[in-house]
Scaffold this active site. Sequence first.
Site, PDB file in Angstrom:
ATOM      1  N   ILE A  26     -11.760 -40.804  41.167  1.00  0.00           N
ATOM      2  CA  ILE A  26     -11.528 -42.296  40.980  1.00  0.00           C
ATOM      3  C   ILE A  26     -12.780 -42.637  39.805  1.00  0.00           C
ATOM      4  CG2 ILE A  26     -12.314 -44.553  41.834  1.00  0.00           C
ATOM      5  CD1 ILE A  26     -11.308 -43.528  44.760  1.00  0.00           C
ATOM      6  N   HIS A  49       1.360 -42.807  38.595  1.00  0.00           N
ATOM      7  CA  HIS A  49       1.137 -42.767  40.096  1.00  0.00           C
ATOM      8  C   HIS A  49       2.649 -42.605  40.731  1.00  0.00           C
ATOM      9  CE1 HIS A  49      -0.400 -43.686  43.999  1.00  0.00           C
ATOM     10  NE2 HIS A  49       0.403 -44.373  44.153  1.00  0.00           N
ATOM     11  N   GLN A  73       8.991 -36.302  40.524  1.00  0.00           N
ATOM     12  CA  GLN A  73       8.156 -35.646  39.656  1.00  0.00           C
ATOM     13  C   GLN A  73       9.333 -35.422  38.304  1.00  0.00           C
ATOM     14  OE1 GLN A  73       6.687 -31.994  41.499  1.00  0.00           O
ATOM     15  NE2 GLN A  73       4.872 -33.007  41.791  1.00  0.00           N
TER      16      GLN A  73
HETATM   17  C1  GRF Z   1       1.896 -36.323  40.149  1.00  0.00           C
HETATM   18  O1  GRF Z   1       2.669 -36.578  40.872  1.00  0.00           O
HETATM   19  C2  GRF Z   1       1.083 -37.687  39.697  1.00  0.00           C
HETATM   20  O2  GRF Z   1       1.918 -38.926  39.843  1.00  0.00           O
HETATM   21  C3  GRF Z   1      -0.091 -37.766  40.799  1.00  0.00           C
HETATM   22  O3  GRF Z   1      -0.559 -36.201  40.771  1.00  0.00           O
HETATM   23  C4  GRF Z   1       0.818 -35.450  40.313  1.00  0.00           C
HETATM   24  C5  GRF Z   1       0.226 -34.420  39.600  1.00  0.00           C
HETATM   25  O4  GRF Z   1       1.248 -33.621  39.422  1.00  0.00           O
HETATM   26  N1  GRF Z   1      -0.863 -38.499  40.165  1.00  0.00           N
HETATM   27  P1  GRF Z   1       1.044 -32.316  38.113  1.00  0.00           P
HETATM   28  O5  GRF Z   1      -0.427 -31.802  38.149  1.00  0.00           O
HETATM   29  O6  GRF Z   1       1.239 -33.317  36.881  1.00  0.00           O
HETATM   30  O7  GRF Z   1       2.130 -31.625  38.454  1.00  0.00           O
END
Ligand code: GRF
Length: 197
Positions: A94, A111, A173
């Site tokens: 944060i 997010h 994702q």
């Molecule tokens: C993603 O799902 C994002 O939304 C969250 O953390 C994850 C990061 O994944 N905040 P990566 O490291 O980009 O694969």
Amino acid sequence: MKTLILGSGNGSNAASIITASKQSLLGPTEIVCIISDVSTSGILKVANENDIETQFVEAGSPKHKLSGEFETKWIEIIRKYNPDLIVMAGFMRILERSFLNNFKDIIINIHPSLLPSFKGLQAIEKAFERGVKITGCTIHWVNDEVDGGQIIAQAPVRIMDGDTCEIVRSKVQAAEHMLLPWVIGDLANGNIPFPSS
Ligand code: GRF
């Protein structure tokens, strides 16, 4: 648009940004550095494999925040890059108001839910367990309320009967990997305004 990426995890979102950049889909975007608080993180590997400058910078404890002397160090390092945009791509800390004041209105976060639903950690699990039929991902400006800043863009994902939580994660994702480069490209091209412009 000098773009700096912060991350703590696998780096799949950073990879999607790099791919889009290589395909010239991000307009005048230049990825100036990828900074992580985790020395072994996938995101640093992704950056190295793509010849992008990296920094591992310790962020201390508590693990979920960036504060005190560590925050000061991060601000000092990031300032040197003079970024136009800072992308939190899976950065698991944060940012406090003292940090945000240094980089006003230039930080975005991705997010894995349709905000304002399922803020905070474990958003995919929370949506899955709640039994919603549509979830997705959100990109928002970062303010001092966790996952509470102005929403820029969202992409929906359907949860079908029989989907496991892992299936939902992979769908969310995939949506992230499409949405985040799209938003960065639109910011760079001026199609999405910065709050202070
Ligand atoms: C993603 O799902 C994002 O939304 C969250 O953390 C994850 C990061 O994944 N905040 P990566 O490291 O980009 O694969």
